[in-house]
Design an enzyme around this catalytic site. Sequence first.
Site, PDB file in Angstrom:
ATOM      1  N   ALA A   1       0.822  -1.216   0.000  1.00 13.17           N
ATOM      2  CA  ALA A   1       0.000   0.000   0.000  1.00 13.17           C
ATOM      3  C   ALA A   1       0.854   1.262   0.000  1.00 13.17           C
ATOM      4  CB  ALA A   1      -0.928   0.002   1.213  1.00 13.17           C
TER       5      ALA A   1
ATOM      6  N   ASP B   1      11.866   6.602   4.280  1.00 16.42           N
ATOM      7  CA  ASP B   1      11.032   5.598   4.938  1.00 16.42           C
ATOM      8  C   ASP B   1      11.690   5.060   6.204  1.00 16.42           C
ATOM      9  OD1 ASP B   1       9.523   6.058   2.724  1.00 16.42           O
ATOM     10  OD2 ASP B   1       9.877   4.112   1.792  1.00 16.42           O
TER      11      ASP B   1
END
Length: 383
Positions: free
Chosen positions: A125, A174
């Site tokens: 996702a 991230d």
Amino acid sequence: MSLKNLTHALFTERFGYAPTLTIQAPGRVNLIGEHTDYNDGFVLPCAIDYQTVIACAKRDDRQIRVIAADYEGQQDQFSLDSPIVSHPDQRWSDYVRGVIKHLQQRNADFGGADLVISGNVPQGAGLSSSASLEVAVGQAMQALYALPLDGVALALNGQEAENQFVGCNCGIMDQLISALGEKDHALLIDCRTLETRAVSVPEDIAVVIINSNVKRGLVDSEYNTRREQCEEAARFFGVKALRDVSPDLFFPIQHELDPIVAKRARHVISENDRTLAAADALAAGDMKLMGKLMAESHVSMRDDFEITVPPIDRLVEIVKSVIGDRGGVRMTGGGFGGCIVALMPLALVEPVRAAVAREYPLQTNGLKETFYVCKASEGAGTC
């Protein structure tokens, strides 16, 4: 059952003793600053309350044993005294092996460990389930053996593992937000210097992530093409990265660039400015301005960087029609599908959920969304 209880129970069942430590590392969502990271620019992500959890304990030998609760309890075992290579058929194992291998290259002074891993970061996702796993494994080894590595080092270690061992190209955002996230704050990250600034998220504002469930085709090839176009623009201006090109420098001579390359550069240069402005707007609680900047970001991704798709654009429009100027919404992530992110008052979450459930399938030939309500959460640590 909580992830902590699940990993503890499986650890005791499979290894025959209790773990000594439990570690978590969160996934993330990027509020604004898209495709700026590899251009040495600025991003504004927050860690979310979906995470990878590891129950762990030291061993008195040089073996690493690891169990993946979410992959039918599959187990991997390897030695720290042998070259660490890819697993022949368990891809999840490579994230663990890569992190351990790169930790050895940084600091070889640690021994074996038993690890049981489980997570609830949605996979595929664009919410950084892989970075969450990498940071959690690094944090577990750091905590077990008191390794002299801070959050930035653990983030860099995870990025190196993903780039060099797993073979996926990614920026540093991230891993860095997973390692350094702060509760109720986003983090403004300078992707060149890795300097960070915590930015408070107003307490009555929800972070909503909606997965379009559009399968992300072309994303790797198009990502590489966008990177090459950005590098071409940087070469034209004689700079290391588009971070170094100001709007004042760019706009008077943009017509001298290839038209497509000019569009790509225009997105990155304007997005850096928007991200810095958004950090100030969010810190001041100015949701009207934050919403305007997020809307401009989405238009720029749609028209100049050309990475949105029609269902994503419809989703953004549906949410915007409900929240008006009381929050913001835009696509988040690499593009060509994936998720949108919205900031909105808590009171609007259910009206937005209802509008999306009603309108999105009608406007997209039957697609159905997945809706996540998140809070800006703390980075990796014990739990």
